[in-house]
Structure formats: structure tokens, C-alpha cells
Design an enzyme around this catalytic site. Structure first.
Site, PDB file in Angstrom:
ATOM      1  N   LYS A  27       0.851  -1.194   0.000  1.00  0.00           N
ATOM      2  CA  LYS A  27       0.000   0.000   0.000  1.00  0.00           C
ATOM      3  C   LYS A  27       0.883   1.239   0.000  1.00  0.00           C
ATOM      4  O   LYS A  27       1.837   1.332   0.773  1.00  0.00           O
ATOM      5  CB  LYS A  27      -0.922  -0.004   1.215  1.00  0.00           C
ATOM      6  CG  LYS A  27      -2.022  -1.058   1.153  1.00  0.00           C
ATOM      7  CD  LYS A  27      -2.903  -0.977   2.392  1.00  0.00           C
ATOM      8  CE  LYS A  27      -4.105  -1.921   2.243  1.00  0.00           C
ATOM      9  NZ  LYS A  27      -3.704  -3.317   2.086  1.00  0.00           N
ATOM     10  N   ASP A  36      -1.551  -2.094  -4.056  1.00  0.00           N
ATOM     11  CA  ASP A  36      -2.937  -2.266  -3.604  1.00  0.00           C
ATOM     12  C   ASP A  36      -3.682  -0.937  -3.683  1.00  0.00           C
ATOM     13  O   ASP A  36      -3.093   0.127  -3.514  1.00  0.00           O
ATOM     14  CB  ASP A  36      -2.962  -2.770  -2.162  1.00  0.00           C
ATOM     15  CG  ASP A  36      -2.706  -4.257  -2.062  1.00  0.00           C
ATOM     16  OD1 ASP A  36      -2.810  -4.942  -3.090  1.00  0.00           O
ATOM     17  OD2 ASP A  36      -2.401  -4.740  -0.951  1.00  0.00           O
ATOM     18  N   MET A  37      -4.983  -1.024  -3.908  1.00  0.00           N
ATOM     19  CA  MET A  37      -5.807   0.178  -3.919  1.00  0.00           C
ATOM     20  C   MET A  37      -6.421   0.383  -2.537  1.00  0.00           C
ATOM     21  O   MET A  37      -6.805  -0.588  -1.876  1.00  0.00           O
ATOM     22  CB  MET A  37      -6.898   0.084  -4.984  1.00  0.00           C
ATOM     23  CG  MET A  37      -7.579   1.411  -5.269  1.00  0.00           C
ATOM     24  SD  MET A  37      -6.448   2.735  -5.744  1.00  0.00           S
ATOM     25  CE  MET A  37      -5.935   2.163  -7.371  1.00  0.00           C
ATOM     26  N   GLN A  46     -11.159  -1.254  -8.216  1.00  0.00           N
ATOM     27  CA  GLN A  46     -12.291  -1.723  -7.416  1.00  0.00           C
ATOM     28  C   GLN A  46     -13.604  -1.432  -8.135  1.00  0.00           C
ATOM     29  O   GLN A  46     -13.898  -0.289  -8.480  1.00  0.00           O
ATOM     30  CB  GLN A  46     -12.272  -1.005  -6.057  1.00  0.00           C
ATOM     31  CG  GLN A  46     -10.985  -1.228  -5.281  1.00  0.00           C
ATOM     32  CD  GLN A  46     -10.741  -0.142  -4.242  1.00  0.00           C
ATOM     33  OE1 GLN A  46     -10.856   1.047  -4.524  1.00  0.00           O
ATOM     34  NE2 GLN A  46     -10.407  -0.556  -3.040  1.00  0.00           N
ATOM     35  N   ARG A  84      -5.346  -6.255 -10.984  1.00  0.00           N
ATOM     36  CA  ARG A  84      -6.152  -7.103 -10.121  1.00  0.00           C
ATOM     37  C   ARG A  84      -7.511  -6.414  -9.994  1.00  0.00           C
ATOM     38  O   ARG A  84      -7.604  -5.273  -9.539  1.00  0.00           O
ATOM     39  CB  ARG A  84      -5.518  -7.251  -8.740  1.00  0.00           C
ATOM     40  CG  ARG A  84      -6.369  -8.108  -7.775  1.00  0.00           C
ATOM     41  CD  ARG A  84      -5.889  -7.966  -6.347  1.00  0.00           C
ATOM     42  NE  ARG A  84      -4.514  -8.366  -6.201  1.00  0.00           N
ATOM     43  CZ  ARG A  84      -3.677  -7.844  -5.309  1.00  0.00           C
ATOM     44  NH1 ARG A  84      -4.064  -6.877  -4.511  1.00  0.00           N
ATOM     45  NH2 ARG A  84      -2.427  -8.266  -5.243  1.00  0.00           N
ATOM     46  N   LYS A 117     -13.954  -6.282  -6.003  1.00  0.00           N
ATOM     47  CA  LYS A 117     -15.172  -5.522  -5.704  1.00  0.00           C
ATOM     48  C   LYS A 117     -14.865  -4.277  -4.868  1.00  0.00           C
ATOM     49  O   LYS A 117     -15.410  -3.207  -5.110  1.00  0.00           O
ATOM     50  CB  LYS A 117     -16.186  -6.410  -4.979  1.00  0.00           C
ATOM     51  CG  LYS A 117     -16.691  -7.557  -5.850  1.00  0.00           C
ATOM     52  CD  LYS A 117     -17.683  -8.431  -5.095  1.00  0.00           C
ATOM     53  CE  LYS A 117     -18.105  -9.619  -5.942  1.00  0.00           C
ATOM     54  NZ  LYS A 117     -19.075 -10.496  -5.253  1.00  0.00           N
ATOM     55  N   GLY A 118     -13.990  -4.407  -3.877  1.00  0.00           N
ATOM     56  CA  GLY A 118     -13.647  -3.289  -3.006  1.00  0.00           C
ATOM     57  C   GLY A 118     -14.129  -3.535  -1.591  1.00  0.00           C
ATOM     58  O   GLY A 118     -15.201  -4.111  -1.389  1.00  0.00           O
ATOM     59  N   ARG A 158     -12.083  -5.719   7.882  1.00  0.00           N
ATOM     60  CA  ARG A 158     -12.639  -5.533   6.523  1.00  0.00           C
ATOM     61  C   ARG A 158     -13.038  -6.870   5.905  1.00  0.00           C
ATOM     62  O   ARG A 158     -14.001  -6.945   5.139  1.00  0.00           O
ATOM     63  CB  ARG A 158     -11.634  -4.791   5.635  1.00  0.00           C
ATOM     64  CG  ARG A 158     -11.488  -3.318   5.996  1.00  0.00           C
ATOM     65  CD  ARG A 158     -10.780  -2.532   4.907  1.00  0.00           C
ATOM     66  NE  ARG A 158      -9.380  -2.884   4.780  1.00  0.00           N
ATOM     67  CZ  ARG A 158      -8.399  -2.305   5.462  1.00  0.00           C
ATOM     68  NH1 ARG A 158      -8.665  -1.362   6.351  1.00  0.00           N
ATOM     69  NH2 ARG A 158      -7.141  -2.674   5.275  1.00  0.00           N
ATOM     70  N   ARG A 159     -12.317  -7.934   6.238  1.00  0.00           N
ATOM     71  CA  ARG A 159     -12.708  -9.253   5.727  1.00  0.00           C
ATOM     72  C   ARG A 159     -14.024  -9.703   6.366  1.00  0.00           C
ATOM     73  O   ARG A 159     -14.860 -10.322   5.718  1.00  0.00           O
ATOM     74  CB  ARG A 159     -11.611 -10.280   6.014  1.00  0.00           C
ATOM     75  CG  ARG A 159     -10.277 -10.007   5.368  1.00  0.00           C
ATOM     76  CD  ARG A 159     -10.258 -10.090   3.859  1.00  0.00           C
ATOM     77  NE  ARG A 159     -10.792  -8.926   3.200  1.00  0.00           N
ATOM     78  CZ  ARG A 159     -10.133  -7.773   3.030  1.00  0.00           C
ATOM     79  NH1 ARG A 159      -8.925  -7.621   3.508  1.00  0.00           N
ATOM     80  NH2 ARG A 159     -10.685  -6.773   2.371  1.00  0.00           N
TER      81      ARG A 159
END
Length: 307
Positions: free
Chosen positions: A100, A134-135, A163, A184, A187-188, A288-289
Site C-alpha cells: 500500500k 494495492d488500492m 475496485q 487485479r 469488488k472493493g 474488513r474481511r
């Protein structure tokens, strides 16, 4: 649907709680997180990567941590990234690296994050290791893509993430076409306003399918980051219909999620890459997961009490 939305908002709220983050670091990953996080150090993750490779799975590792506030800390994170690349090469692991930009100084200065990224990419090129940016949340999306474009002109071994829940994601994919992007597509997982992101899950899913189709038909390497059977089946059908080689795409899934599906896809001859995070700053990632899928909550609770 209402309960699912409440659950998602609750865990996204918790993901930003600084007090709980500090407590999480104190108690470690034993509260279920060790089932989806590879450890608190890269050394702890190495045996897991070797096992995943043995099982036919490729890997991308991510040293968890974001929102670095000092130049010294960003340089420390940069050095840690370089050492991770060296360890991947030393142990001959089939692994890429994800990172990141906020961990490398994005919120401090563009010059700092560019300097850190140049150092990491130069080291990665020595060993032919790909690095993916990573976004993060929508406020950092465009600065991230501008840095990606600038770096991609000099470094081929670089990917990034789009995303599908953002309204502008289709435009972003269009903007990147000239850079032969390795994308990659996901969905976000951040909490976003309805002003910038789709609220309805069906719209997010439909947009992800559009992005996958666009990037593949434009001939660019595509990582389909999803655990959703409908998205996986859509991709399989798309590549078959258009005669797209299996060398042009891969499926990416999170460590500890859909293990049987990962194994089945490998047996079918598809490339599957496991996103394996590690590090002390695991708390926000873990929350977040849990926010993404209600099933993950039961998974985590089971992990807390498993002896």
C-alpha cells in the site's frame, strides 16, 4: 439484506478504531485472525508459502500496515519491503509482493513515496518479482493511479488494483490501457459514500464482470480477485468463448478463504494466486474481511475457540 448491511457497516466502523487496533497488537492474531493472516513476521509466513506452492498455488504477500505518518517510518517500511523481496528470492518462493502506498509515504509527499517505490522496484527487478500496488479508499485512488502510471513507464514488473464498486472504475481501466496494465480486479472493501460508489451489490458484481471482460478483451493480464462462484464461472465462460489463453489471467483469493475452490481451480489447470498478508497491523485487514461476507464472521468466531 438489512442485517447484512448493518453487519458490514459495523465491522467497517471497527476497522478504523485506533483503541481496538492497539489492543489487537497486544493480544496478537490468536482471535481467529491467524486463520487468514500468515503471521506477524515474514519469517512466520515462509512455511505457509512453501506449503501453498507445494499445493500448486502461487502467492502474493502483503506486509500489513497503512497510514504511515513519518518519513522515518515510511523508509523503514521500504527497507522491510526490500528485505521481503530478498527473502522470496533466497527461499525460491513462487510469490509476488503487494503493498500500500500509504505505508510508503503517500500521505506525506509524492517525492517520498516515489523514492521508496523506485528502490523496491529496482530490487524486485533483480529477481524478476512482480510488485502490485494495492488500492485503498477512494480519496487515494487517483493519486495511486498517477504514481502507478509514472512508475510503469520505467518498470514492467508492476501491477495495481481497480475496485468495481467505484463509479469511475470503468474510466480508470480505460485510462490505463496505454500502459499494458497488469490489473487485479476486485469488488472493493472500504466504506464509501453513495456519491462515489455503488451501494447495491448486484451493481458492484455487474461492474466487476464488465471490467474483467474489458481488460481481458484488450489483451492485458488480468487477476480476477473474487471468491464469488458467479464471477469465477463468468470468467471461465468468457475466456472459453473468446479463446483467451490461461496464461493471460489468474484467479486470486485470500489466504484461508475458499480453500477447496482454490484447489479445484488448480486441478482444472487455472493459475490461482493466494493473497497472504502478514504483520502486526492485522486488525484493520481482519475487520474488513469480516465486513465483506457474513460467512466470514462465523469462520472467525470458530477460529477464536478452536483449540
Amino acid at each position: 439484506m438489512i442485517l447484512e448491511a448493518i453487519s458490514k457497516n459495523f465491522f467497517l466502523y471497527l476497522s478504523n478504531n485506533k483503541l481496538l487496533d492497539r489492543l489487537a497488537k497486544r493480544f496478537g492474531t490468536s482471535f481467529g485472525a491467524d486463520k487468514i493472516v500468515g503471521g506477524e513476521t515474514f519469517s512466520q509466513a515462509i512455511p505457509l508459502i512453501k506449503q501453498l506452492n507445494h499445493d500448486g498455488l502461487q502467492v502474493t504477500v502483503d506486509h500489513l500496515g497503512e497510514f504511515v505518518e513519518s518519513e522515518a517510518e515510511s523508509r523503514k517500511r521500504c527497507q522491510e519491503g526490500i528485505e521481503t523481496i530478498q527473502a522470496i528470492a533466497h527461499h525460491q518462493l513462487n510469490s509476488e509482493m503487494s503493498l500500500k502506498l500509504t505505508s510508503l509515504g503517500l500521505d506525506i509527499s509524492k517525492e517520498l513515496v516515489m523514492e521508496n517505490m523506485e528502490r523496491i522496484l529496482e530490487e524486485a527487478e533483480k529477481y524478476d518479482i512482480t510488485v502490485t500496488i494495492d488500492m485503498e479508499d477512494s480519496s487515494r485512488c487517483e493519486p495511486t493511479l498517477e504514481i502507478y502510471k509514472a512508475l510503469k513507464e520505467k518498470h514492467a514488473n508492476l501491477g495495481t488494483v481497480i475496485q468495481s464498486y467505484l463509479y469511475r472504475s470503468n474510466d480508470y481501466v480505460d485510462e490505463l490501457q496505454a500502459y499494458d496494465p497488469y490489473l487485479r480486479l476486485v469488488k472493493g472493501a472500504y466504506k464509501e459514500s453513495g456519491k462515489v460508489a455503488f451501494v447495491d451489490k448486484q451493481e458492484v458484481d455487474a461492474n466487476l464482470k464488465r471490467l474483467i471482460e474489458k481488460n481481458l478483451l484488450n489483451g492485458h493480464y488480468t487477476a480476477v480477485g473474487s471468491h464469488d462462484d458467479a464471477i469465477i464461472d463468468f470468467t471461465k465462460k468468457l475466456v472459453k468463448e473468446h479463446g483467451i489463453s490461461k496464461d493471460q489471467f489468474e484467479f486470486q483469493m485470500l489466504y484461508g478463504m475458499r480453500n477447496q475452490t482454490q484447489s479445484d481451480l488448480v486441478k482444472e489447470g487455472y493459475t490461482v494466486r493466494v493473497y497472504l498478508p502478514y504483520g502486526e497491523d492485522w486488525y484493520g485487514y481482519f475487520m474488513r474481511r469480516l465486513a465483506e461476507r457474513p460467512a466470514n464472521i462465523a469462520f472467525a468466531v470458530k477460529g477464536m475457540f478452536k483449540k
